[in-house]
Design an enzyme around this catalytic site. Sequence first.
Site, PDB file in Angstrom:
ATOM      1  N   HIS A  61     -38.494   8.181 -66.112  1.00 47.45           N
ATOM      2  CA  HIS A  61     -37.701   8.191 -67.331  1.00 47.45           C
ATOM      3  C   HIS A  61     -38.503   7.557 -68.456  1.00 47.45           C
ATOM      4  O   HIS A  61     -39.376   6.718 -68.237  1.00 47.45           O
ATOM      5  CB  HIS A  61     -36.383   7.453 -67.121  1.00 47.45           C
ATOM      6  CG  HIS A  61     -35.386   8.244 -66.337  1.00 47.45           C
ATOM      7  ND1 HIS A  61     -34.070   7.859 -66.172  1.00 47.45           N
ATOM      8  CD2 HIS A  61     -35.503   9.423 -65.675  1.00 47.45           C
ATOM      9  CE1 HIS A  61     -33.425   8.749 -65.448  1.00 47.45           C
ATOM     10  NE2 HIS A  61     -34.276   9.708 -65.128  1.00 47.45           N
ATOM     11  N   GLU A  63     -37.833   5.381 -70.647  1.00 50.80           N
ATOM     12  CA  GLU A  63     -37.749   3.924 -70.792  1.00 50.80           C
ATOM     13  C   GLU A  63     -38.763   3.222 -69.894  1.00 50.80           C
ATOM     14  O   GLU A  63     -39.430   2.266 -70.308  1.00 50.80           O
ATOM     15  CB  GLU A  63     -36.336   3.437 -70.446  1.00 50.80           C
ATOM     16  CG  GLU A  63     -35.245   3.999 -71.334  1.00 50.80           C
ATOM     17  CD  GLU A  63     -34.597   5.237 -70.735  1.00 50.80           C
ATOM     18  OE1 GLU A  63     -33.395   5.442 -70.958  1.00 50.80           O
ATOM     19  OE2 GLU A  63     -35.303   6.000 -70.036  1.00 50.80           O
ATOM     20  N   CYS A  93     -30.027   5.134 -68.022  1.00 53.53           N
ATOM     21  CA  CYS A  93     -29.261   5.195 -66.784  1.00 53.53           C
ATOM     22  C   CYS A  93     -29.209   3.789 -66.181  1.00 53.53           C
ATOM     23  O   CYS A  93     -29.854   2.864 -66.675  1.00 53.53           O
ATOM     24  CB  CYS A  93     -29.897   6.181 -65.805  1.00 53.53           C
ATOM     25  SG  CYS A  93     -31.487   5.620 -65.124  1.00 53.53           S
ATOM     26  N   CYS A  96     -32.677   2.400 -65.175  1.00 51.69           N
ATOM     27  CA  CYS A  96     -33.476   1.989 -66.329  1.00 51.69           C
ATOM     28  C   CYS A  96     -32.916   0.713 -66.944  1.00 51.69           C
ATOM     29  O   CYS A  96     -33.677  -0.142 -67.415  1.00 51.69           O
ATOM     30  CB  CYS A  96     -33.523   3.105 -67.368  1.00 51.69           C
ATOM     31  SG  CYS A  96     -34.553   4.517 -66.884  1.00 51.69           S
TER      32      CYS A  96
END
EC number: 3.5.4.-
Length: 236
Positions: A61, A63, A93, A96
């Site tokens: 992801h 992040e 999410c 993250c």
Amino acid sequence: MASEKGPSNKDYTLRRRIEPWEFEVFFDPQELRKEACLLYEIKWGASSKTWRSSGKNTTNHVEVNFLEKLTSEGRLGPSTCCSITWFLSWSPCWECSMAIREFLSQHPGVTLIIFVARLFQHMDRRNRQGLKDLVTSGVTVRVMSVSEYCYCWENFVNYPPGKAAQWPRYPPRWMLMYALELYCIILGLPPCLKISRRHQKQLTFFSLTPQYCHYKMIPPYILLATGLLQPSVPWR
């Protein structure tokens, strides 16, 4: 009067700007695109300069990619002070959110502000708890408003000459609905926002299903802005 020029050639962020079509497809509140995009800026210590760039999902992801990249560059020590602002097409999410909290616990001199265009799978309890935990740990999380869309367009997008003031105008009601749901998440209330998709026409529908607890806990000005509460009319 809008400038007839695009971003200045002297702008050191020019090569890291995204194209207008990318901004439109990634940050449209009604477009449920699977990929995520991150626009970010960093201010180091007392410096007046702001470093801007962008990132997208890879095998990780976006992040996590940011945190790993920032850590690996060697500029960030345990006592380093810096301010980071994220503009995310999707909210983090739960995994993250955990990674962000772990990162901040290891770097207490870092402050993080997160603006999101949409809430990622907001019906999932883990995602809701993850966002709530972020806020509890001191991270500012907000839904992007018109002013953030304007700011991102001017500072992160390689807009055409004469188009500096022509960022996409999305209906404020979509932003208000996401903001209402984020407020529910922070307060630990059940979901209020429902999002449905008609795949044949690729249309996205937003609806609100408030319960008594929402009317009791959410400030009236937010309920008024989303149409859940009608303004009172004084008698004459």
